[in-house]
Design a protein around this motif. Sequence first.
Motif, PDB file in Angstrom:
ATOM      1  N   GLN A 309      68.194 -54.816 -58.484  1.00 11.28           N
ATOM      2  CA  GLN A 309      66.826 -54.802 -58.719  1.00 11.28           C
ATOM      3  C   GLN A 309      66.404 -53.218 -58.291  1.00 11.28           C
ATOM      4  O   GLN A 309      65.407 -52.806 -58.856  1.00 11.28           O
ATOM      5  CB  GLN A 309      66.244 -55.678 -57.659  1.00 11.28           C
ATOM      6  N   ALA A 312      67.213 -51.081 -61.469  1.00  8.69           N
ATOM      7  CA  ALA A 312      66.556 -51.272 -62.970  1.00  8.69           C
ATOM      8  C   ALA A 312      65.464 -50.615 -63.343  1.00  8.69           C
ATOM      9  O   ALA A 312      65.264 -50.179 -64.418  1.00  8.69           O
ATOM     10  CB  ALA A 312      66.376 -52.814 -62.811  1.00  8.69           C
ATOM     11  N   PRO A 313      64.298 -50.298 -62.423  1.00  7.68           N
ATOM     12  CA  PRO A 313      63.036 -49.709 -63.208  1.00  7.68           C
ATOM     13  C   PRO A 313      63.347 -48.298 -63.904  1.00  7.68           C
ATOM     14  O   PRO A 313      62.538 -47.613 -64.258  1.00  7.68           O
ATOM     15  CB  PRO A 313      62.181 -49.627 -62.041  1.00  7.68           C
ATOM     16  N   THR A 314      64.473 -47.686 -63.111  1.00 11.09           N
ATOM     17  CA  THR A 314      64.797 -46.354 -63.455  1.00 11.09           C
ATOM     18  C   THR A 314      65.513 -45.972 -64.773  1.00 11.09           C
ATOM     19  O   THR A 314      66.089 -47.237 -65.506  1.00 11.09           O
ATOM     20  CB  THR A 314      65.567 -45.542 -62.296  1.00 11.09           C
ATOM     21  N   ALA A 315      65.841 -44.882 -65.155  1.00 11.52           N
ATOM     22  CA  ALA A 315      66.735 -44.397 -66.071  1.00 11.52           C
ATOM     23  C   ALA A 315      68.304 -44.126 -65.851  1.00 11.52           C
ATOM     24  O   ALA A 315      68.911 -43.590 -66.747  1.00 11.52           O
ATOM     25  CB  ALA A 315      66.200 -43.591 -67.106  1.00 11.52           C
ATOM     26  N   LEU A 335      70.912 -56.221 -65.885  1.00 12.83           N
ATOM     27  CA  LEU A 335      70.146 -54.870 -65.552  1.00 12.83           C
ATOM     28  C   LEU A 335      69.325 -54.362 -66.975  1.00 12.83           C
ATOM     29  O   LEU A 335      68.350 -53.923 -66.605  1.00 12.83           O
ATOM     30  CB  LEU A 335      71.376 -53.767 -65.576  1.00 12.83           C
ATOM     31  N   HIS A 336      69.842 -54.548 -68.135  1.00 13.92           N
ATOM     32  CA  HIS A 336      69.002 -54.345 -69.107  1.00 13.92           C
ATOM     33  C   HIS A 336      67.762 -55.306 -69.258  1.00 13.92           C
ATOM     34  O   HIS A 336      66.696 -54.781 -69.537  1.00 13.92           O
ATOM     35  CB  HIS A 336      69.776 -54.378 -70.556  1.00 13.92           C
ATOM     36  N   SER A 339      64.994 -54.500 -66.937  1.00 14.80           N
ATOM     37  CA  SER A 339      64.461 -53.020 -67.077  1.00 14.80           C
ATOM     38  C   SER A 339      63.352 -52.678 -68.021  1.00 14.80           C
ATOM     39  O   SER A 339      62.999 -53.684 -68.840  1.00 14.80           O
ATOM     40  CB  SER A 339      65.710 -52.256 -67.534  1.00 14.80           C
ATOM     41  N   ARG A 341      63.161 -51.333 -70.520  1.00 12.06           N
ATOM     42  CA  ARG A 341      63.798 -51.351 -71.777  1.00 12.06           C
ATOM     43  C   ARG A 341      64.402 -52.411 -72.688  1.00 12.06           C
ATOM     44  O   ARG A 341      65.007 -52.622 -73.262  1.00 12.06           O
ATOM     45  CB  ARG A 341      65.414 -50.290 -71.974  1.00 12.06           C
ATOM     46  N   SER A 342      63.908 -53.528 -71.841  1.00 12.74           N
ATOM     47  CA  SER A 342      64.371 -54.971 -72.197  1.00 12.74           C
ATOM     48  C   SER A 342      64.033 -55.146 -73.657  1.00 12.74           C
ATOM     49  O   SER A 342      64.526 -56.119 -74.196  1.00 12.74           O
ATOM     50  CB  SER A 342      63.721 -56.061 -71.188  1.00 12.74           C
ATOM     51  N   THR A 389      69.943 -49.999 -74.174  1.00  6.58           N
ATOM     52  CA  THR A 389      70.865 -49.873 -73.286  1.00  6.58           C
ATOM     53  C   THR A 389      72.357 -49.694 -73.764  1.00  6.58           C
ATOM     54  O   THR A 389      72.629 -50.676 -74.719  1.00  6.58           O
ATOM     55  CB  THR A 389      70.930 -50.809 -72.279  1.00  6.58           C
ATOM     56  N   ARG A 429      70.117 -45.522 -72.399  1.00 13.92           N
ATOM     57  CA  ARG A 429      70.588 -45.593 -70.841  1.00 13.92           C
ATOM     58  C   ARG A 429      71.933 -46.084 -70.911  1.00 13.92           C
ATOM     59  O   ARG A 429      72.458 -47.134 -71.442  1.00 13.92           O
ATOM     60  CB  ARG A 429      69.865 -46.737 -70.112  1.00 13.92           C
TER      61      ARG A 429
END
Length: 643
Positions: A309, A312-315, A335-336, A339, A341-342, A389, A429
């Motif tokens: 968690q 996840a919000p980062t790159a 994780l994807h 994030s 990038r989902s 990702t 990512r």
Amino acid sequence: MPKRRVSLADLHRTAVGQGQAVLGTVSAPAPRALGGFDTHGISQHAHPTVADISECLFFSPGDGRIWLQDQRMILLHSEALGSLRRELIDSIGLDKARGLLTRAGYVSGARDARLVRQQWPDAEPTAAAMAGTRLHALEGVVQVEVVHARYNAELGEYDGEFIWHNSSEDDEHIAAYGVGGSPACWMQVGYATGYVSTLFGRMIVFREEDCRSSGAAHCRVVGKSAHLWDDPEQDLFYLNAQDFVGTPPASLPTSMPAGAQGKARTTYLGVPPGKAAASSPAGTAAEPTAHATMVGASSAFNAACHMLQRVAPTAATVLFTGESGVGKEMFASMLHRISPRSSQPFVAINCAAIPETLVESELFGVERGAYTGAGTSRPGRFERAHGGTLFLDEIGTLSLVAQGKLLRALQEGEVERVGGTRTVRVDVRLVAATNVDLRQAVREGTFREDLFYRLNVFPIHLPPLRDRRDDIPLLMSHFLAHYQRKHQRQLPGFSQAAVKAMFHYPFPGNIRELQNLIERAVILATDGEPIEPHHLFAGGEQSGGGEMSLHLQGNSGGTLHAQAAGVGAAVQAPPAAAAASARGGAGLTPAAAPVVAPLHQAEEQMLRQALQSAGGNVALAGRLLGISRATMAYRVRKFGIGG
């Protein structure tokens, strides 16, 4: 000089010799009979008794340590715990605080259930269930009065009702907030859920129907198998460390309409049913399934979820490490999904399944005519994952040449197709996974140091299943429900022998192996009958260790039984053979002749042989005998071995 440890039972015996008593100074009403387990009920003196349990509690004066068997304990002021509880509620909110404390209680209950299974492997289910109430009282949490408790092994159904007196959790909650409108014994409910679920290998949910914190005279709690509740989701929600963690299935029918089986899919922090597509030789891209969820409640699982968690919000690049079968691909997929990038592609590739000559074309793509057979141009995995990702599984298997090409692509943020003349910018990512020690590989020269540091930005280690056995009841229930539905079977659950075997099995294949064992058992077992050990371990699995116990024979003698943990088969053997079994099974055969001797003599002989084999190391001797260091030290002192 080692500090002397004193058990609560020792203190009691000393106090009795001085005309005082430590245990049993507060009279408590005898619990009512436990219907369903045993038609004759159970008495207050059924083993393990309070005195039996107190033998597992050890103090080391001046050493700063207390043990409950092999688990370290602490004495904590109730007011200190109440202060922590109040600050949690005020800082993170009521629901999050409740979830955190419920999960802490679940872990405590699961650990106590494992203690009971290890220390009293032959206890009747009724007595083992009662041991949880006695442990909870011994630990100073609450006095438990049993109203009724039943377990139907044929149907795999549990139903119990209990009254809680003198709840320490209520005392602190009322002191801080007064009497409110909702129950507040969150840790105790988590403990009961963890203890009974672990004991019977099924998800059993407890709910506090009445509570002193909401104005009732006493706390009343009801426990049932998850599928017997109409709405267990609200209770199971608090076992989830993060929103993306799924709740155990409340009720999954054993038969479904044709075509409905693929509509609801659950993944169990391991290999999703049907992972083969993501691991095909071609390295097929794997899109995350919308209904896939992760399930777990152990502290190790929750720690990994918190880290997921956080990143996840980062790159940032993430590197998942751990043994094969622990769920690295599932974590990468999750994780994807959580994030930013989902909404973009998730592309997975198994590096170990790609031939060395095709690695470059698979990763970077190929132009038409680049080599014989390249009839069309096609993008590589980097291009297909643009904006999303890219997951590289088993990255430690790449050759040094392939590692160099991968490193350049990561550094430059661009790729060039095989046979191409232009570069293509890519925004991906990168998430990688490996079951090998990359640091050691760097030292051995088989993995590039610069690539390792490029990947090791945010490492997340996923522990093996043997290190988080608190999740086994959840996983067993989930896989049982899934494969009953998939194979159209109707099974009540697991027998006690099967549950014991699963908790003692080392699971070298981790969750993937647990999944396979249960699918096999669902297929082999007969409808309407519980799953037995021979259904689970029909593929030649060998236990990594064993458990031994001394069983009385008549009034004066005992026989040593060595039990294989993986298959649950008991064999009689002389002490020397049993010691060899604890070291790996050498010399122990089903045909070994039993040796009958007075119980205390057989026990002392075993202790002496184990100490001799371990060179006087108490901890190692305990491991050879399958007991904790605390128990071994107590037995050594009891017999006066070693001066």
